[in-house]
Write a protein that holds these residues in place. Sequence first.
Motif, PDB file in Angstrom:
ATOM      1  N   TYR A 156      -2.835   3.973   2.792  1.00  0.00           N
ATOM      2  CA  TYR A 156      -2.431   5.297   3.293  1.00  0.00           C
ATOM      3  C   TYR A 156      -2.460   5.249   4.815  1.00  0.00           C
ATOM      4  O   TYR A 156      -3.416   4.754   5.411  1.00  0.00           O
ATOM      5  CB  TYR A 156      -3.369   6.395   2.802  1.00  0.00           C
ATOM      6  N   THR A 157      -1.398   5.790   5.432  1.00  0.00           N
ATOM      7  CA  THR A 157      -1.312   5.857   6.895  1.00  0.00           C
ATOM      8  C   THR A 157      -1.516   7.297   7.346  1.00  0.00           C
ATOM      9  O   THR A 157      -0.834   8.221   6.857  1.00  0.00           O
ATOM     10  CB  THR A 157       0.050   5.348   7.386  1.00  0.00           C
ATOM     11  N   SER A 158      -2.429   7.498   8.250  1.00  0.00           N
ATOM     12  CA  SER A 158      -2.762   8.851   8.703  1.00  0.00           C
ATOM     13  C   SER A 158      -1.635   9.453   9.531  1.00  0.00           C
ATOM     14  O   SER A 158      -0.668   8.777   9.902  1.00  0.00           O
ATOM     15  CB  SER A 158      -4.057   8.817   9.511  1.00  0.00           C
ATOM     16  N   PHE A 159      -1.769  10.712   9.833  1.00  0.00           N
ATOM     17  CA  PHE A 159      -0.763  11.486  10.539  1.00  0.00           C
ATOM     18  C   PHE A 159      -0.440  10.840  11.890  1.00  0.00           C
ATOM     19  O   PHE A 159      -1.314  10.318  12.580  1.00  0.00           O
ATOM     20  CB  PHE A 159      -1.264  12.907  10.710  1.00  0.00           C
ATOM     21  N   GLN A 160       0.847  10.893  12.254  1.00  0.00           N
ATOM     22  CA  GLN A 160       1.339  10.238  13.467  1.00  0.00           C
ATOM     23  C   GLN A 160       0.585  10.666  14.716  1.00  0.00           C
ATOM     24  O   GLN A 160       0.205   9.837  15.543  1.00  0.00           O
ATOM     25  CB  GLN A 160       2.831  10.543  13.622  1.00  0.00           C
ATOM     26  N   LEU A 161       0.379  11.950  14.888  1.00  0.00           N
ATOM     27  CA  LEU A 161      -0.284  12.445  16.093  1.00  0.00           C
ATOM     28  C   LEU A 161      -1.768  12.110  16.127  1.00  0.00           C
ATOM     29  O   LEU A 161      -2.451  12.369  17.126  1.00  0.00           O
ATOM     30  CB  LEU A 161      -0.081  13.952  16.212  1.00  0.00           C
ATOM     31  N   LEU A 162      -2.266  11.539  15.041  1.00  0.00           N
ATOM     32  CA  LEU A 162      -3.679  11.157  14.997  1.00  0.00           C
ATOM     33  C   LEU A 162      -3.856   9.641  15.118  1.00  0.00           C
ATOM     34  O   LEU A 162      -4.949   9.131  14.893  1.00  0.00           O
ATOM     35  CB  LEU A 162      -4.309  11.658  13.692  1.00  0.00           C
ATOM     36  N   GLY A 163      -2.791   8.948  15.432  1.00  0.00           N
ATOM     37  CA  GLY A 163      -2.902   7.505  15.690  1.00  0.00           C
ATOM     38  C   GLY A 163      -2.323   6.614  14.619  1.00  0.00           C
ATOM     39  O   GLY A 163      -2.285   5.396  14.762  1.00  0.00           O
ATOM     40  N   GLU A 164      -1.865   7.205  13.513  1.00  0.00           N
ATOM     41  CA  GLU A 164      -1.271   6.424  12.417  1.00  0.00           C
ATOM     42  C   GLU A 164      -2.139   5.233  12.004  1.00  0.00           C
ATOM     43  O   GLU A 164      -1.697   4.098  11.904  1.00  0.00           O
ATOM     44  CB  GLU A 164       0.134   5.929  12.795  1.00  0.00           C
ATOM     45  N   GLN A 165      -3.376   5.526  11.742  1.00  0.00           N
ATOM     46  CA  GLN A 165      -4.292   4.487  11.278  1.00  0.00           C
ATOM     47  C   GLN A 165      -4.077   4.237   9.782  1.00  0.00           C
ATOM     48  O   GLN A 165      -3.747   5.147   9.026  1.00  0.00           O
ATOM     49  CB  GLN A 165      -5.741   4.884  11.563  1.00  0.00           C
ATOM     50  N   THR A 166      -4.332   3.032   9.355  1.00  0.00           N
ATOM     51  CA  THR A 166      -4.100   2.642   7.969  1.00  0.00           C
ATOM     52  C   THR A 166      -5.429   2.482   7.240  1.00  0.00           C
ATOM     53  O   THR A 166      -6.355   1.837   7.739  1.00  0.00           O
ATOM     54  CB  THR A 166      -3.307   1.327   7.890  1.00  0.00           C
ATOM     55  N   PHE A 167      -5.465   3.050   6.018  1.00  0.00           N
ATOM     56  CA  PHE A 167      -6.673   3.008   5.202  1.00  0.00           C
ATOM     57  C   PHE A 167      -6.344   2.370   3.857  1.00  0.00           C
ATOM     58  O   PHE A 167      -5.261   2.545   3.304  1.00  0.00           O
ATOM     59  CB  PHE A 167      -7.217   4.421   4.966  1.00  0.00           C
ATOM     60  N   THR A 168      -7.328   1.650   3.315  1.00  0.00           N
ATOM     61  CA  THR A 168      -7.208   1.074   1.980  1.00  0.00           C
ATOM     62  C   THR A 168      -8.029   1.932   1.016  1.00  0.00           C
ATOM     63  O   THR A 168      -9.216   2.214   1.267  1.00  0.00           O
ATOM     64  CB  THR A 168      -7.716  -0.371   1.947  1.00  0.00           C
ATOM     65  N   ILE A 169      -7.401   2.330  -0.080  1.00  0.00           N
ATOM     66  CA  ILE A 169      -8.042   3.244  -1.044  1.00  0.00           C
ATOM     67  C   ILE A 169      -8.770   2.447  -2.114  1.00  0.00           C
ATOM     68  O   ILE A 169      -8.246   1.457  -2.646  1.00  0.00           O
ATOM     69  CB  ILE A 169      -6.980   4.163  -1.681  1.00  0.00           C
ATOM     70  N   HIS A 170      -9.963   2.921  -2.483  1.00  0.00           N
ATOM     71  CA  HIS A 170     -10.772   2.322  -3.553  1.00  0.00           C
ATOM     72  C   HIS A 170     -11.275   3.460  -4.448  1.00  0.00           C
ATOM     73  O   HIS A 170     -12.162   4.217  -4.057  1.00  0.00           O
ATOM     74  CB  HIS A 170     -11.941   1.522  -2.974  1.00  0.00           C
ATOM     75  N   CYS A 171     -10.669   3.525  -5.630  1.00  0.00           N
ATOM     76  CA  CYS A 171     -11.048   4.607  -6.555  1.00  0.00           C
ATOM     77  C   CYS A 171     -12.416   4.329  -7.181  1.00  0.00           C
ATOM     78  O   CYS A 171     -12.769   3.181  -7.465  1.00  0.00           O
ATOM     79  CB  CYS A 171      -9.991   4.726  -7.655  1.00  0.00           C
ATOM     80  N   ASN A 172     -13.150   5.391  -7.415  1.00  0.00           N
ATOM     81  CA  ASN A 172     -14.476   5.329  -8.063  1.00  0.00           C
ATOM     82  C   ASN A 172     -15.449   4.417  -7.322  1.00  0.00           C
ATOM     83  O   ASN A 172     -16.261   3.730  -7.936  1.00  0.00           O
ATOM     84  CB  ASN A 172     -14.345   4.899  -9.527  1.00  0.00           C
ATOM     85  N   LYS A 173     -15.374   4.471  -5.999  1.00  0.00           N
ATOM     86  CA  LYS A 173     -16.301   3.740  -5.137  1.00  0.00           C
ATOM     87  C   LYS A 173     -16.822   4.688  -4.071  1.00  0.00           C
ATOM     88  O   LYS A 173     -16.201   5.702  -3.743  1.00  0.00           O
ATOM     89  CB  LYS A 173     -15.621   2.545  -4.474  1.00  0.00           C
TER      90      LYS A 173
END
Length: 266
Positions: A156-173
């Motif tokens: 998931y990539t965060s909102f453009q005006l917030l730096g467009e940082q990328t996160f990796t999702i881990h369900c049930n963790k």
Amino acid sequence: MPPPPSQTPPHAYALSTVQPPSSLPSYSPTKPEDNGYVAAVPVAAGAGAGPGAVLGSQYPQREPWAQRQGTLGCTTLVFVLSTIIAILAATVVGLAAGTGIEAHRASQALASLAELRANPPTPSASASATPTAAPSFASIDNNCSVQPDTVTGTMYTSFQLLGEQTFTIHCNKDTQGAPLMSLFTANFDACMDTCSAYSKGLHHIFNVTNTNTTCGGVSFVPLWTNKANATAGKAPGNCYVKPSPLATSNLTTVTISTEVHAAILS
């Protein structure tokens, strides 16, 4: 010469032995207002007396009308008893009327209670403090609750005006460590946007980079998006911002009795 026979003097009256002749009229009281007295019956004349003879002006005196009749033309006892009976009758009527009114009120109260029992009011959602579990959190956790294996590892990539940082999702963790802050967000994506906003905002304010000013990932609890559920769980939010750095090895198995999803900065 023998003595002359004894004779009753003329015009004498035998008051004790002579009865009134039947031809004389019977007198009765006339009106109470006639000076308070009634007419008298004349005493009949004795033997040799002329018809209708009376004792001059000697008429038997009778007691006044008011003394003989009591109050309002009746005896005092009758008047008192009548008054008592009238008071008792009025009291009975009053009690009957009051009893009828109270019986009607009681009947209305019982009818209202029966109606309330048959149709109890439905509490509004805002007034209820009882936690409610949603059947599915898929709409707010990127489908982690229904397809955890498929969603885990996606980006998931965060909102453009917030730096467009990328996160990796881990369900049930869950992520380790104490949170930098906790808050309520609408969904999992907004929680990851908050992580980027935290780092961008503090760098702009303090112009320093350390673990206290940099977000490395988040933990998101879908159940606590509902504030009633959060209140029951004593949770100050559904999104927990964790300090950097974080890695996949830092993730732990969920230990609370509801779903928790993690996302770490790639």
